[in-house]
Design a protein around this motif. Structure first.
Motif, mmCIF file in Angstrom:
data_model
loop_
_atom_site.group_PDB
_atom_site.id
_atom_site.type_symbol
_atom_site.label_atom_id
_atom_site.label_comp_id
_atom_site.label_asym_id
_atom_site.label_seq_id
_atom_site.Cartn_x
_atom_site.Cartn_y
_atom_site.Cartn_z
ATOM 1 N N VAL A 89 -3.839 -8.541 -2.982
ATOM 2 C CA VAL A 89 -2.887 -7.563 -3.273
ATOM 3 C C VAL A 89 -3.247 -6.372 -4.055
ATOM 4 C CG1 VAL A 89 -0.467 -7.131 -4.218
ATOM 5 C CG2 VAL A 89 -1.145 -9.464 -3.326
ATOM 6 N N ASP A 90 -3.025 -5.326 -3.618
ATOM 7 C CA ASP A 90 -3.240 -3.913 -4.134
ATOM 8 C C ASP A 90 -4.967 -3.485 -4.262
ATOM 9 O OD1 ASP A 90 -0.621 -2.974 -4.635
ATOM 10 O OD2 ASP A 90 -0.672 -3.458 -6.938
ATOM 11 N N GLY A 92 -6.292 -2.163 -2.019
ATOM 12 C CA GLY A 92 -6.481 -1.124 -1.092
ATOM 13 C C GLY A 92 -6.567 -1.261 0.373
ATOM 14 N N ASP A 190 -14.259 4.913 -7.326
ATOM 15 C CA ASP A 190 -14.207 6.130 -8.015
ATOM 16 C C ASP A 190 -13.555 5.832 -9.508
ATOM 17 O OD1 ASP A 190 -10.882 6.608 -7.514
ATOM 18 O OD2 ASP A 190 -11.840 5.241 -6.263
ATOM 19 N N LYS A 191 -12.771 4.760 -9.578
ATOM 20 C CA LYS A 191 -12.242 4.369 -10.862
ATOM 21 C C LYS A 191 -13.378 4.132 -12.064
ATOM 22 C CE LYS A 191 -7.869 2.666 -10.574
ATOM 23 N NZ LYS A 191 -6.908 1.639 -10.885
ATOM 24 N N ALA A 224 -11.540 4.081 -1.094
ATOM 25 C CA ALA A 224 -10.483 4.581 0.242
ATOM 26 C C ALA A 224 -9.603 5.804 -0.161
ATOM 27 C CB ALA A 224 -9.457 3.413 0.309
HETATM 28 P P1 GTP Z 1 -0.861 -5.115 -0.616
HETATM 29 O O1 GTP Z 1 -0.528 -4.510 0.809
HETATM 30 O O2 GTP Z 1 0.384 -4.827 -1.664
HETATM 31 O O3 GTP Z 1 -1.696 -6.192 -0.615
HETATM 32 O O4 GTP Z 1 -1.795 -3.749 -1.212
HETATM 33 P P2 GTP Z 1 -3.304 -3.228 -0.451
HETATM 34 O O5 GTP Z 1 -4.445 -3.955 -0.587
HETATM 35 O O6 GTP Z 1 -2.808 -2.490 1.039
HETATM 36 O O7 GTP Z 1 -3.268 -1.879 -1.527
HETATM 37 P P3 GTP Z 1 -2.689 -0.452 -1.198
HETATM 38 O O8 GTP Z 1 -3.749 0.349 -0.416
HETATM 39 O O9 GTP Z 1 -1.397 -0.215 -1.216
HETATM 40 O O10 GTP Z 1 -3.376 0.312 -2.563
HETATM 41 C C1 GTP Z 1 -2.754 -0.155 -3.981
HETATM 42 C C2 GTP Z 1 -3.086 0.933 -4.959
HETATM 43 O O11 GTP Z 1 -4.357 1.142 -4.924
HETATM 44 C C3 GTP Z 1 -2.223 2.284 -4.430
HETATM 45 O O12 GTP Z 1 -1.938 2.852 -5.567
HETATM 46 C C4 GTP Z 1 -3.467 3.034 -3.941
HETATM 47 O O13 GTP Z 1 -3.467 4.279 -4.088
HETATM 48 C C5 GTP Z 1 -4.610 2.500 -4.881
HETATM 49 N N1 GTP Z 1 -6.139 2.476 -4.281
HETATM 50 C C6 GTP Z 1 -6.167 2.236 -3.200
HETATM 51 N N2 GTP Z 1 -7.554 2.561 -2.906
HETATM 52 C C7 GTP Z 1 -7.979 3.126 -3.969
HETATM 53 C C8 GTP Z 1 -9.217 3.780 -4.242
HETATM 54 O O14 GTP Z 1 -10.267 3.944 -3.789
HETATM 55 N N3 GTP Z 1 -9.404 4.455 -5.438
HETATM 56 C C9 GTP Z 1 -8.326 4.419 -6.269
HETATM 57 N N4 GTP Z 1 -8.559 5.205 -7.473
HETATM 58 N N5 GTP Z 1 -7.196 3.935 -6.000
HETATM 59 C C10 GTP Z 1 -7.039 3.327 -4.917
#
Ligand code: GTP
Ligand code: MG
Length: 370
Positions: A89-90, A92, A190-191, A224
């Motif tokens: 989850v989260d 990306g 990037d973090k 991403a």
């Molecule tokens: P679920 O569908 O809930 O499982 O999450 P997910 O895996 O689809 O993650 P999502 O793409 O929604 O990203 C979660 C958070 O991480 C969001 O706030 C994005 O903006 C952030 N995020 C995703 N990729 C990156 C990245 O490469 N760098 C940064 N700094 N933030 C990212």
């Protein structure tokens, strides 16, 4: 035939026919020895005699899931790989999918409206890649449990600032169980707190050893959000595809799998399907699960109407009589009558087995209370 005579039933239950007839009378059924009894009555009787009978519905000859594919080597043509993205989850997944999609829409389509069809296709170096919208792990498991094999390659997304988490491990296990090649996308590099090497280190515990450490798992660092490393990731997918040489015969009637389906107010039942073999054409008569249909309209992920769709193409179709289930196999038949009769047979089989199951539960319950 779904019925049995009193005599046959008596034999099955190791009773005298007269005993069975007596019981039937007690149940309010006046029967002779040659009378045909239906399944429900037989189960009721069995229950009364304290015998458990399991009703097995005969396997359909027409079950097309199990039909052998017989393709000549020469008829097989290269097809795009089908890729699924999984991860915690989260970490990306959605952002990565969106980034890939918007980076790689071909010139004319840029800015176009992208329909959600549960899947989409991108093109890089004149090669196509099909992505399935990341299904939840449960959906993935359910599909696998139903024998639906839709993915060729799994991308496992791991956030570099968070590392390997429970669902990362689940994803690895799923991919391994399905025997799929894995590409690890180490995301969010990037973090400030990003530590891609830690991710690699952690994943070695699960048997994913990076190539540079002597293993055979491809790791790609990406962001991403900043759209970094995406080309590299796509190239790696094409590389894995080349090695595995995915092929299918486009010159035959289509078959594939339902990715998702729903009832649309205006258009009726709508199914998003992945064509896996052959070529699907507008007007084709097909069976999807227990549903029958004829392709009325076919739309791709860019919302463009198609007349036909070859292997590895995700499309949305209308023209179904009912809503099939995700994971249902899909197959085109030579004509409407054949498709309809198979769908009918299948839904009857389905109903009978549902009924059988219910009856058994009822009997079990009955025993509990006696
Ligand atoms: P679920 O569908 O809930 O499982 O999450 P997910 O895996 O689809 O993650 P999502 O793409 O929604 O990203 C979660 C958070 O991480 C969001 O706030 C994005 O903006 C952030 N995020 C995703 N990729 C990156 C990245 O490469 N760098 C940064 N700094 N933030 C990212
Ligand atoms: Mg998401």
């Amino acid at each position: 035939r779904g019925t049995m005579t009193v005599a046959e039933t008596a034999k099955l239950l190791h009773k005298d026919a007269s005993e069975v007839i007596k019981k039937l009378i007690m149940l309010g059924v006046m029967a002779t020895i040659n009378q045909e009894l239906d399944l429900e009555t037989i189960q009721l009787l069995a229950g009364d005699f304290g015998v458990e009978v399991e009703i097995k519905i005969p396997v359909e000859d027409d079950r097309f899931e199990t039909l052998e594919e017989t393709d000549e080597e020469a008829d097989l043509k290269e097809r795009p790989p089908v890729v699924t993205i999984m991860g915690h989850v989260d970490h990306g997944k959605t952002t990565l999918l969106d980034a890939i999609r918007s980076t790689n829409v071909t010139g004319g389509e840029a800015g176009g409206i992208t329909q959600h069809i549960g899947a989409y296709q991108v093109e890089i170096n004149n090669k196509k890649i099909s992505f399935l919208d990341t299904p939840g792990h449960e959906a993935f498991t359910a599909m696998r449990a139903r024998g639906a094999q839709v993915t060729d390659i799994t991308i496992i997304v791991v956030a570099a600032d968070d590392g390997v988490m429970p669902q990362t491990v689940e994803a690895v296990n799923h991919a391994k169980a399905a025997n799929l090649p894995i590409i690890v996308a180490v995301n969010k590099i990037d973090k400030p707190g990003a530590d891609p090497d830690r991710v690699k280190q952690e994943l070695t515990e699960y048997g994913l050893v990076p190539e540079e450490w002597g293993g055979d798992t491809i790791f790609v660092n990406v962001s991403a959000k900043q759209r970094m490393g995406l080309e590299g990731l796509l190239e790696m997918i094409l590389l894995v595809a080349e090695v595995n040489d995915y092929r299918a015969n486009p010159d035959k009637r289509a078959r594939g799998t339902v990715i998702e389906a729903e009832l649309d107010k205006g258009r009726g039942p709508v199914a998003r399907i992945l064509v896996q073999h052959g070529t699907l054409k507008v007007g084709d008569a097909f069976v999807a699960g227990n549903c029958f249909g004829r392709v009325r309209a076919m739309v791709n992920d860019k919302g463009r109407r198609l007349k036909e769709a070859g292997p590895s193409t995700p499309v949305e179709i209308t023209g179904l009589t009912e809503v099939p289930q995700a994971g249902d196999p899909f197959m085109v038949f030579e004509d409407e009558r054949k498709a309809r009769s198979i769908a009918d047979k299948r839904s009857i089989t389905q109903r009978e087995s549902d009924m059988g199951a219910n009856t058994r539960v009822t009997l079990d319950d009955l025993f509990k209370h006696i």
